[in-house]
Design an enzyme around this catalytic site. Sequence first.
Site, PDB file in Angstrom:
ATOM      1  N   GLN A 122     122.933  43.082 -86.136  1.00  0.00           N
ATOM      2  CA  GLN A 122     122.252  42.868 -87.410  1.00  0.00           C
ATOM      3  C   GLN A 122     120.867  43.518 -87.436  1.00  0.00           C
ATOM      4  O   GLN A 122     120.403  43.950 -88.494  1.00  0.00           O
ATOM      5  CB  GLN A 122     122.132  41.363 -87.678  1.00  0.00           C
ATOM      6  CG  GLN A 122     121.906  41.001 -89.123  1.00  0.00           C
ATOM      7  CD  GLN A 122     123.174  41.086 -89.957  1.00  0.00           C
ATOM      8  OE1 GLN A 122     124.247  40.712 -89.503  1.00  0.00           O
ATOM      9  NE2 GLN A 122     123.063  41.585 -91.169  1.00  0.00           N
ATOM     10  N   LYS A 125     121.580  47.186 -88.380  1.00  0.00           N
ATOM     11  CA  LYS A 125     122.163  47.224 -89.723  1.00  0.00           C
ATOM     12  C   LYS A 125     121.083  46.983 -90.771  1.00  0.00           C
ATOM     13  O   LYS A 125     120.969  47.709 -91.758  1.00  0.00           O
ATOM     14  CB  LYS A 125     123.255  46.157 -89.833  1.00  0.00           C
ATOM     15  CG  LYS A 125     123.955  46.108 -91.177  1.00  0.00           C
ATOM     16  CD  LYS A 125     124.905  44.916 -91.260  1.00  0.00           C
ATOM     17  CE  LYS A 125     125.943  44.931 -90.186  1.00  0.00           C
ATOM     18  NZ  LYS A 125     126.930  43.834 -90.360  1.00  0.00           N
ATOM     19  N   LYS A 137     121.371  35.842 -86.576  1.00  0.00           N
ATOM     20  CA  LYS A 137     122.747  35.404 -86.867  1.00  0.00           C
ATOM     21  C   LYS A 137     122.892  33.967 -86.400  1.00  0.00           C
ATOM     22  O   LYS A 137     122.115  33.494 -85.568  1.00  0.00           O
ATOM     23  CB  LYS A 137     123.755  36.299 -86.138  1.00  0.00           C
ATOM     24  CG  LYS A 137     125.115  36.366 -86.798  1.00  0.00           C
ATOM     25  CD  LYS A 137     125.135  37.257 -88.029  1.00  0.00           C
ATOM     26  CE  LYS A 137     126.545  37.352 -88.613  1.00  0.00           C
ATOM     27  NZ  LYS A 137     126.614  38.276 -89.759  1.00  0.00           N
ATOM     28  N   ASP A 177     129.300  34.216 -93.729  1.00  0.00           N
ATOM     29  CA  ASP A 177     130.076  35.083 -92.842  1.00  0.00           C
ATOM     30  C   ASP A 177     131.464  34.446 -92.797  1.00  0.00           C
ATOM     31  O   ASP A 177     131.821  33.683 -93.693  1.00  0.00           O
ATOM     32  CB  ASP A 177     129.419  35.168 -91.455  1.00  0.00           C
ATOM     33  CG  ASP A 177     129.959  36.316 -90.604  1.00  0.00           C
ATOM     34  OD1 ASP A 177     129.354  37.394 -90.621  1.00  0.00           O
ATOM     35  OD2 ASP A 177     130.995  36.138 -89.928  1.00  0.00           O
ATOM     36  N   THR A 221     130.243  43.993 -99.352  1.00  0.00           N
ATOM     37  CA  THR A 221     130.572  44.570 -98.050  1.00  0.00           C
ATOM     38  C   THR A 221     131.749  45.525 -98.164  1.00  0.00           C
ATOM     39  O   THR A 221     131.715  46.646 -97.632  1.00  0.00           O
ATOM     40  CB  THR A 221     130.863  43.462 -97.023  1.00  0.00           C
ATOM     41  OG1 THR A 221     129.763  42.545 -96.985  1.00  0.00           O
ATOM     42  CG2 THR A 221     131.059  44.056 -95.637  1.00  0.00           C
ATOM     43  N   ASN A 252     137.761  38.645 -97.792  1.00  0.00           N
ATOM     44  CA  ASN A 252     136.822  39.146 -98.792  1.00  0.00           C
ATOM     45  C   ASN A 252     136.533  40.638 -98.630  1.00  0.00           C
ATOM     46  O   ASN A 252     136.602  41.407 -99.595  1.00  0.00           O
ATOM     47  CB  ASN A 252     135.528  38.332 -98.707  1.00  0.00           C
ATOM     48  CG  ASN A 252     134.424  38.886 -99.563  1.00  0.00           C
ATOM     49  OD1 ASN A 252     133.632  39.693 -99.109  1.00  0.00           O
ATOM     50  ND2 ASN A 252     134.374  38.476-100.815  1.00  0.00           N
TER      51      ASN A 252
END
Length: 456
Positions: A122, A125, A137, A177, A221, A252
Amino acid sequence: MASVSTSGLEHHHPGVRSAFEHVVRRNPDEPEFQQAVLEVLESLSPALTSHPEYADQRVLERLCEPERQIIFRVPWRDDQGNVHVNRGFRVEFNSALGPYKGGLRFHPSVNLGVVKFLGFEQIFKNALTGMGIGGGKGGSDFDPKGRSATEIERFCQSFMTELHRHLGEYTDIPAGDIGVGAREIGYLFGQYRRLSNRWEAGVITGKGLDWGGSAVRTEATGYGAVMFTQRMLERNGRGLEGLKVVVSGSGNVAIYAVEKARQLGATVVACSDSAGYVVDEKGLDLDLLKQIKEVERARISVYADRRKSAQYVEGGSVWDVPCHVALPAATQNELDTDAAKALVSNGVLAVAEGANMPTTPEAAKVFREAGVLFAPGKAANAGGVATSVLEMRQNARRTSWSFEHAESELAETMAGIHDRCEEAAERHGAKGDYVLGANVAGFEMVADAMLAQGLI
């Protein structure tokens, strides 16, 4: 569980070898975290050679050690009155560029090593978005499957009762998540609001559209991964128009990757779940897929029962289905060497990771050696966190954007991420290597901020 081998680093910068050996010693029995660190570090020799201060100031060692690791007990009572005790985690990894930002995962596989791997990814990213956010996270080993809405509500309230003291829109902003969707975000935010006595909309993202959420967050995403793929293909002389696409998963990310790929003229011929996969050479029926997975929450096999052109394959590998573009969008390490070789032999042109680290290092090497365009997750699936920041921006202004405006902002962000990766790779003599480009571009942004702010 065995540690990840250091044998592949003999020819890398001494600072890279030293940093990874340090990580293995300090984090035994955490193979996912070690794998994530290795995947980044093995790209960084050019950056350390160009900037010796990174090694002199031990930036790698500092970057691989989380700023804060929070582990806590989550007691809750089920509908029969039985008491359960789960474990909660929040790893606040790096805040050099801004407040910690990253999702919460509720799944039995969650442990400290998994959360650290996700948090480490993360960092880079989030840096690549250029939006001024750090990496973190969290989650729990709680399994929401089979639990009632009231059980999930009680669990979320217990979880947030402990976690809330570590959060804030200028400190740490969680999101969803795996296992944490709009329902769970609602319960978590409600408990935070009750405990803090503040309507602090920017403290959590993924909220409902009528109480502070952002349009396109659900789609972000999956849409973003396809937008990145389109730009990557366009840089090599073509787009998605007319190509066959295979997506793993049917959650998703996968569903909205299917939607955007179809909008851009591709035919998506297969998707999967943990039990098997479906092949539909006419192209997946998106409305049917959404009905089965989003409304009925049924297995993917039901799709084949209702669609004459579809075939269901129990078990096996969805990557055996011939395609031009592969979008792994399920979970970590799902695409192995055999799958990569099958895709290459069937003529795959591009692979973009919709999930976090779904491709094993050996499989990624197969793609790179075969000249397949390969986009790592920290670049390709950054659309979710990018739209989370867009949600925070709207919250700060007490406003909301139309779907079209939010999607155009997402498209602009994904183009910027692609171009940062492309530029960094070219600058270090590795044109077209998106793995190196993403790792180096994200690392340099964080490392420079860390050096500028002193030894903290």
